[in-house]
Design an enzyme around this catalytic site. Sequence first.
Site, PDB file in Angstrom:
ATOM      1  N   ASP A   3      25.788  48.500  40.799  1.00  0.00           N
ATOM      2  CA  ASP A   3      26.213  47.947  42.095  1.00  0.00           C
ATOM      3  C   ASP A   3      26.326  48.975  43.230  1.00  0.00           C
ATOM      4  OD1 ASP A   3      26.475  45.801  40.406  1.00  0.00           O
ATOM      5  OD2 ASP A   3      28.569  45.376  40.861  1.00  0.00           O
ATOM      6  N   LYS A 101      23.735  39.860  39.201  1.00  0.00           N
ATOM      7  CA  LYS A 101      24.884  39.211  38.549  1.00  0.00           C
ATOM      8  C   LYS A 101      25.777  38.564  39.596  1.00  0.00           C
ATOM      9  CE  LYS A 101      27.346  43.626  38.270  1.00  0.00           C
ATOM     10  NZ  LYS A 101      28.558  43.247  38.985  1.00  0.00           N
ATOM     11  N   CYS A 146      33.423  46.949  37.770  1.00  0.00           N
ATOM     12  CA  CYS A 146      32.091  46.725  37.198  1.00  0.00           C
ATOM     13  C   CYS A 146      31.647  47.827  36.248  1.00  0.00           C
ATOM     14  CB  CYS A 146      31.091  46.479  38.314  1.00  0.00           C
ATOM     15  SG  CYS A 146      31.489  44.917  39.185  1.00  0.00           S
TER      16      CYS A 146
END
Length: 201
Positions: A3, A101, A146
């Site tokens: 991310d 995601k 994450c």
Amino acid sequence: MVDIQNDFVPGGALAVKEGGQIVPIVNRLQSHFDLVVATQDWHPANHGSFAANHPSKKPGHVIELDGLPQILWPVHCVQNTVGAAFVPALEMKQVAQVFQKGTDPRIDSYSSFFDNGHRKSTGLGDFLKARRVKDVFIAGLTTDYCVKFSALDAIQLGFKTHVIEEACRGVNLHEGDVANAIEEMRQAGVEIVKSVETLIR
Ligand SMILES: [Zn+2]
């Protein structure tokens, strides 16, 4: 690479302090690995993790979303927006595949491998296993969400899992969250790599 997107670095909607500092480190690391993959938080605008989608709720509040506790966040990483794009300085030439995601509005997805209810896989686990990957090294954002959940799932899936601490930054919504995340990963069997130098010397 977890991310590493505009909304998670300073100037973004869910900016992580010093988040941008990992980019040159991650770029430097990539050539030392056989396989590089990236994940991308990729929400529809009506995503249930956004405080704005719940009347009278604010970021940081916790609600129940489809049977799971859910921390509410500012609107971030909405599909096809600048905020969801990878940080422009992030080197992408070596990235074999991007795994998106958080696409289902009813469930959040911190881990790179599964949604938060372990209901659906992103395909990353099978992708790595098909390529006979044994060791997974994780860098990115954010250490306490994450990165942590990706590392815990990687261990569960049987990968020897390493988190490169210097190449990650956390949210620290509550003081100590990052330190606790590091400890939780360590206890689960994740190797915490303090410094990049030990990997690439
Ligand atoms: Zn998100």
